[in-house]
Design an enzyme around this catalytic site. Structure first.
Site, PDB file in Angstrom:
ATOM      1  N   CYS A 174      -7.768  14.142  17.082  1.00  0.00           N
ATOM      2  CA  CYS A 174      -8.632  13.376  18.180  1.00  0.00           C
ATOM      3  C   CYS A 174      -9.745  12.652  17.288  1.00  0.00           C
ATOM      4  CB  CYS A 174      -9.023  13.689  19.234  1.00  0.00           C
ATOM      5  SG  CYS A 174      -7.514  14.578  20.406  1.00  0.00           S
TER       6      CYS A 174
ATOM      7  N   GLY B 106      -5.708   9.130  16.069  1.00  0.00           N
ATOM      8  CA  GLY B 106      -4.722   9.356  17.351  1.00  0.00           C
ATOM      9  C   GLY B 106      -4.465   7.915  17.755  1.00  0.00           C
TER      10      GLY B 106
ATOM     11  N   ASN C 220     -12.805  16.830  20.197  1.00  0.00           N
ATOM     12  CA  ASN C 220     -11.937  17.005  18.985  1.00  0.00           C
ATOM     13  C   ASN C 220     -11.927  18.242  18.562  1.00  0.00           C
ATOM     14  OD1 ASN C 220     -12.192  15.660  15.568  1.00  0.00           O
ATOM     15  ND2 ASN C 220     -10.503  16.374  16.749  1.00  0.00           N
ATOM     16  N   GLY C 221     -10.787  18.750  18.556  1.00  0.00           N
ATOM     17  CA  GLY C 221     -10.582  20.189  18.201  1.00  0.00           C
ATOM     18  C   GLY C 221      -9.346  20.975  19.084  1.00  0.00           C
TER      19      GLY C 221
ATOM     20  N   CYS D 247     -12.608  22.051   7.982  1.00  0.00           N
ATOM     21  CA  CYS D 247     -11.292  21.707   7.816  1.00  0.00           C
ATOM     22  C   CYS D 247     -10.867  20.994   6.615  1.00  0.00           C
ATOM     23  CB  CYS D 247     -10.624  21.044   8.922  1.00  0.00           C
ATOM     24  SG  CYS D 247      -8.823  20.545   8.701  1.00  0.00           S
TER      25      CYS D 247
ATOM     26  N   TYR E  39      -5.910  14.564   4.216  1.00  0.00           N
ATOM     27  CA  TYR E  39      -5.271  13.878   4.839  1.00  0.00           C
ATOM     28  C   TYR E  39      -5.872  13.030   5.864  1.00  0.00           C
ATOM     29  CZ  TYR E  39      -1.555  11.771   7.741  1.00  0.00           C
ATOM     30  OH  TYR E  39      -0.955  10.681   8.865  1.00  0.00           O
TER      31      TYR E  39
ATOM     32  N   CYS F 294      -1.558  25.091  12.412  1.00  0.00           N
ATOM     33  CA  CYS F 294      -3.217  25.068  12.381  1.00  0.00           C
ATOM     34  C   CYS F 294      -3.456  25.226  13.911  1.00  0.00           C
ATOM     35  CB  CYS F 294      -3.595  23.659  12.046  1.00  0.00           C
ATOM     36  SG  CYS F 294      -5.335  23.529  12.452  1.00  0.00           S
TER      37      CYS F 294
ATOM     38  N   CYS G 259     -11.902  25.834   5.863  1.00  0.00           N
ATOM     39  CA  CYS G 259     -10.715  26.659   6.227  1.00  0.00           C
ATOM     40  C   CYS G 259      -9.874  25.937   5.715  1.00  0.00           C
ATOM     41  CB  CYS G 259     -10.773  26.349   7.877  1.00  0.00           C
ATOM     42  SG  CYS G 259      -9.082  26.947   8.671  1.00  0.00           S
TER      43      CYS G 259
ATOM     44  N   CYS H 295      -4.123  26.556   6.544  1.00  0.00           N
ATOM     45  CA  CYS H 295      -2.551  26.045   6.595  1.00  0.00           C
ATOM     46  C   CYS H 295      -2.327  26.109   5.170  1.00  0.00           C
ATOM     47  CB  CYS H 295      -2.612  24.596   7.078  1.00  0.00           C
ATOM     48  SG  CYS H 295      -3.883  23.672   6.155  1.00  0.00           S
TER      49      CYS H 295
HETATM   50  P1  AMP Z   1       6.808  15.588   6.361  1.00  0.00           P
HETATM   51  O1  AMP Z   1       6.929  16.225   5.146  1.00  0.00           O
HETATM   52  O2  AMP Z   1       7.819  14.671   6.284  1.00  0.00           O
HETATM   53  O3  AMP Z   1       6.531  16.349   7.540  1.00  0.00           O
HETATM   54  O4  AMP Z   1       5.595  14.303   6.263  1.00  0.00           O
HETATM   55  C1  AMP Z   1       4.315  14.567   5.525  1.00  0.00           C
HETATM   56  C2  AMP Z   1       3.431  13.398   5.576  1.00  0.00           C
HETATM   57  O5  AMP Z   1       2.986  13.281   7.025  1.00  0.00           O
HETATM   58  C3  AMP Z   1       2.288  13.735   4.690  1.00  0.00           C
HETATM   59  O6  AMP Z   1       2.636  13.200   3.334  1.00  0.00           O
HETATM   60  C4  AMP Z   1       1.051  13.087   5.260  1.00  0.00           C
HETATM   61  O7  AMP Z   1       0.806  11.669   4.980  1.00  0.00           O
HETATM   62  C5  AMP Z   1       1.458  13.100   6.715  1.00  0.00           C
HETATM   63  N1  AMP Z   1       0.867  14.079   7.548  1.00  0.00           N
HETATM   64  C6  AMP Z   1       0.946  15.584   7.131  1.00  0.00           C
HETATM   65  N2  AMP Z   1       0.144  16.448   8.164  1.00  0.00           N
HETATM   66  C7  AMP Z   1      -0.050  15.404   9.083  1.00  0.00           C
HETATM   67  C8  AMP Z   1      -0.631  15.751  10.286  1.00  0.00           C
HETATM   68  N3  AMP Z   1      -0.935  16.936  10.774  1.00  0.00           N
HETATM   69  N4  AMP Z   1      -0.798  14.731  11.238  1.00  0.00           N
HETATM   70  C9  AMP Z   1      -0.377  13.439  10.945  1.00  0.00           C
HETATM   71  N5  AMP Z   1       0.345  13.207   9.714  1.00  0.00           N
HETATM   72  C10 AMP Z   1       0.543  14.181   8.736  1.00  0.00           C
END
Ligand code: AMP
Length: 467
Positions: free
Chosen positions: A2, A28, A102-103, A248, A254, A394, A444, A447
């Site tokens: 979030c 979000g 957020n968390g 994190c 990302y 996570c 951390c 993952c």
């Molecule tokens: P997929 O391997 O199809 O599950 O998608 C991976 C892609 O989704 C990654 O390259 C990131 O750009 C994006 N992504 C990875 N983790 C998250 C997350 N927790 N929330 C939103 N997008 C994510």
């Protein structure tokens, strides 16, 4: 995940948080909410959907006062839907108060059960409500060595009590009638930065929320710090001194925007370094480096720079589509990939392509992307991931799937490459990831490493105990 934002001390507080939360939209997209206070009453608007579409001018006009907090939601605990939109507002013995979070808490279910047995009612399903329920419980706690300012003697012991009991990841903003309280959990899982604009004090998950107001970044809230601001000024309490930090690392990989400053660093610099590290660990020969936009752009710049290979846009993104992963159902997510990305034949035809993405989670996005690149004429497609294999869910606020859904747990590397039809696949090593941040011990990376810094108490509940 979030995004949260807050403003104290500006007649424009409701508009300011609206702009700030808009710049945190990437954190979000399910719902948005704002609460404000004029010193007497707390006003709230909460809507499903994205900031610009959901919040109308009339909504902002209804929000009065010099103090406001806001939230964009992406469901982790509590499921999706507008019901769990924040701020969560509650009438307590301390008056009406609102909170944004957020968390993710790791003892929410356990504590909720305990409080319900004492007759405390819960209206929502999200762990955020727990903070208000714990305040309502009426117990107090003053951390050893903490000297309270006279103005904080009534409220803060209740807040400290709630913080002592709730375990997990939390960056929080509490809005009381006449004050705002900002909190970061002792391990500092989630970011929270403080800014200033004229006489107003601002809070946000990421510093990009200050740029949108041309405000200045002041500093980060420290892990375990509780900061109170009201008419009398700012008071900081180092209430829960951390033994270590567990920020994190996935925020750098990302989640956070590349122009943000969090965890003592610019996201851009760290993300680019991840790309450079990946290149150093890689001996592939290719004609061109292309990113998966937007998340692969910054690591691809680092990778191409290190490898001295041309960086090109081999995939073009439609900017009217949001983040594909944030869609709660897999069917919607799949469709979104195609809506979002198109191959750029001018770059791809006949080329040996290295395509860079930030992370590989389920593998569904990459499979589609690689198919697209091949159909557009790429001769070879080598997928490079600027983070290690995601092997663990996570529990601290990032919405990763269950262990079983993670592709790295389902098959060995060669099979993944075959499954996504890449000529080769390589991840950044865990060591390389750790080298990309200033002080790896402060992060951390569970993952990627399964090194969980905080035990998840709720996992110990039996099926019958779970709510
Ligand atoms: P997929 O391997 O199809 O599950 O998608 C991976 C892609 O989704 C990654 O390259 C990131 O750009 C994006 N992504 C990875 N983790 C998250 C997350 N927790 N929330 C939103 N997008 C994510």
């Amino acid at each position: 995940m979030c995004g949260i934002a807050g403003v104290f001390g500006s007649p424009h507080a409701p508009e300011y948080v609206f702009f700030m939360i808009y710049s945190l939209q990437h954190r979000g997209q399910e719902s948005v909410g704002i609460s404000s206070s004029d010193g007497e009453e707390i006003y709230t608007v909460k809507k499903p959907g994205r900031v610009l579409e959901a919040i109308k001018k009339e909504d902002i006009l209804k929000l009065r006062g010099n103090t406001a907090i806001a939230h964009v939601r992406y469901s982790t605990a509590g499921g999706s839907g507008a019901l769990n939109a924040q701020p969560i507002v509650r009438e307590t013995h301390l008056g009406k108060l609102a909170v944004v979070h957020n968390g993710n808490l790791v003892n929410f279910l356990t504590l909720r059960k305990e409080l319900e047995q004492k007759g405390i009612k819960f209206q929502y399903n999200s762990d955020t409500e727990l903070f208000l329920a714990l305040v309502e419980e009426g117990k107090t706690f003053i951390p050893p060595g903490v000297e309270l300012h006279p103005r904080d003697k009534e409220i803060l012991p209740h807040v400290f009590y709630a913080l002592k009991r709730a375990k997990g990841a939390y960056s929080l903003l509490f809005l009381f009638k006449d004050k705002l309280i900002a909190v970061r959990d002792p391990l500092g899982f989630r970011p929270l930065v403080i800014g200033r604009k004229e006489r107003a004090l601002l809070f946000a998950s990421e510093s990009c929320a200050f740029d949108i107001l041309e405000a200045e970044l002041w500093r980060e809230l420290q892990p375990g710090e509780v900061l109170v601001v009201d008419e009398a000024g700012i008071r900081s309490y180092r209430a829960f001194p951390p033994e270590r930090k567990a920020q994190c690392i996935f925020e750098f990989v990302y989640f956070a925007r590349p122009d943000s400053y969090i965890f003592g660093d610019w996201v851009y610099d760290v993300r680019k370094e991840m790309g450079r590290q990946l290149a150093r660990e890689d001996d592939i020969d290719a004609d061109v480096v292309i990113p998966v936009p937007d998340s692969g752009i910054v690591p691809a710049l680092g990778y191409a720079e290190e490898k001295k290979l041309p960086f090109e846009y081999g995939l073009i993104r439609n900017h009217y589509v949001g983040r594909s992963f944030i869609e709660p159902t897999p069917e919607l997510r799949n469709l979104r990939v195609l809506m979002k990305l198109s191959p750029n034949r001018a770059v791809l035809k006949g080329k040996r392509v290295v395509v860079i993405d930030d992370s590989l989670v389920r593998g569904t996005t990459s499979k589609r992307i690689i198919g697209m690149l091949r159909r557009a004429g790429a001769r070879e497609v080598h997928l490079r991931i600027a983070s290690p294999p995601v092997v663990g869910p996570c529990y601290y606020g990032i919405d990763t799937p269950t262990k079983e859904e993670l592709i790295a747990n389902r098959m060995p590397l060669e099979d993944i490459a075959r499954f996504i039809s890449a000529d080769s696949l390589k991840y950044l090593s865990l060591e390389g990831l750790r080298k990309s941040v200033k002080n790896a011990g402060d992060f951390c990376d569970a993952c990627f490493s399964l090194n969980y810094p905080l035990e998840v108490e709720d996992l110990k509940l039996t099926g019958a105990d779970k709510i």
